[in-house]
Design an enzyme around this catalytic site. Structure first.
Site, PDB file in Angstrom:
ATOM      1  N   HIS A 115      29.656  56.310  74.383  1.00  0.00           N
ATOM      2  CA  HIS A 115      30.493  55.478  75.245  1.00  0.00           C
ATOM      3  C   HIS A 115      29.746  55.245  76.556  1.00  0.00           C
ATOM      4  O   HIS A 115      29.207  56.182  77.148  1.00  0.00           O
ATOM      5  CB  HIS A 115      31.841  56.143  75.499  1.00  0.00           C
ATOM      6  N   HIS A 122      34.114  51.048  83.173  1.00  0.00           N
ATOM      7  CA  HIS A 122      33.692  50.937  81.775  1.00  0.00           C
ATOM      8  C   HIS A 122      34.672  50.083  80.987  1.00  0.00           C
ATOM      9  O   HIS A 122      35.756  49.737  81.462  1.00  0.00           O
ATOM     10  CB  HIS A 122      33.527  52.326  81.141  1.00  0.00           C
ATOM     11  N   CYS A 127      31.408  48.518  74.745  1.00  0.00           N
ATOM     12  CA  CYS A 127      31.154  49.160  76.033  1.00  0.00           C
ATOM     13  C   CYS A 127      29.686  49.092  76.444  1.00  0.00           C
ATOM     14  O   CYS A 127      29.367  48.971  77.633  1.00  0.00           O
ATOM     15  CB  CYS A 127      31.625  50.617  76.001  1.00  0.00           C
TER      16      CYS A 127
END
Length: 289
Positions: A29, A41, A154
């Protein structure tokens, strides 16, 4: 931080850094550190960044510690169901994982030496102040569109904030190197996907391969034998015949060498995403009617 690991300490963080944390062996991530302990994010509600639509989603989410439920973060609150571009404290972003720094402007030799995608790129980063400004602008507008594992994830968000580069190809629209790693593997896991009954998305392919190594070996052997006209038997043969092609293909997908990218100002990107979302909503309404 070295060739084999991009792990860093919190003391080394600087505003504008592209950071990431491993959620599993095959999924990372990503986000942009903007200073004062905050990370911006791009995510999908319920922690379902993978989004394969299978039980594998729940396995990965349940393996990741996070704030929420009865113990929400005192700074961020419960963010488990938020969608889009969000701001979190560093602890919430890491979710109990280690901190890693995504590398930019690496040489081709270093890029090829990395075994897994989602850790570096040949592309050059813009100045930190530009990176932070893009991230904050997209956060204020929630303007990076709808999360999609292959096309808009992401890592794509973080790479755009760092470079301002957008992939324009209609055949492969994401710049995410962890997804491109799977694309580089090509048909190696296609038979595995059929056996497990999951889709053909890149992250789904990664998860399938991780969850059933035996099937992956069989599928890889078949695919490599067909592709290069050689009989590959066993893990050693697969590594010898396939790893070089995998590395070169992964390099070809990197945003730093692709020809189908261009610099897109952040305000234009937000306007573009708004148009795409309106078109998507209209298509959904037409189907319902």
């Amino acid at each position: 931080m070295g060739l084999l690991s991009n792990k860093i300490s919190r003391d080394e963080l600087k505003a504008g850094d592209h950071i990431y944390s491993w959620r599993s062996y095959i999924y990372t991530h990503h986000g942009i550190y903007v200073g004062d302990g905050k990370v911006i994010h791009f995510t999908r509600g319920g922690g379902l960044e993978i989004g394969t639509g299978t039980i594998l989603d729940k396995i990965i989410v349940s393996s990741v510690p996070h704030h929420g439920g009865d113990n929400p973060c005192p700074d961020c609150g419960d963010q488990t169901n938020l969608n889009g571009v969000i701001s979190s404290c560093l602890d919430c972003f890491l979710s109990g994982g280690n901190l890693y720094l995504f590398q930019y402007n690496v040489s081709k030799a270093i890029f090829l030496a990395k075994q897994r995608g989602g850790t570096c790129t040949i592309a050059t980063s813009d100045p930190p102040e530009d990176v932070v400004a893009r991230a904050k602008f997209l956060f204020s507008r929630n303007g990076f569109g709808e999360y999609h594992l292959l096309d808009n994830n992401c890592e794509d968000f973080a790479i755009y904030c760092k470079t301002g580069l957008l992939v324009l190809s209609v055949t492969k629209s994401g710049s995410s190197s962890q997804v491109n790693s799977v694309c580089a593997a090509g048909g190696v896991v296609s038979l595995t996907l059929r056996a497990l009954g999951v889709g053909t998305s890149g992250q789904a392919a990664s998860l399938a391969a991780a969850s059933s190594p035996a099937l992956t070996v069989s599928a890889s052997t078949s695919a490599l034998s067909t592709t290069i006209g050689a009989v590959a038997t066993g893990v050693g043969a697969i590594a010898l015949t396939g790893y070089g092609n995998y590395c070169v293909s992964r390099l070809a997908y990197d945003v730093g060498v692709r020809k189908d990218v261009r610099k897109v100002p952040v305000d234009e990107l937000v306007a573009l995403m708004a148009v795409i979302e309106r078109k998507s909503d209209n298509n959904k309404e037409c189907k319902l009617s």
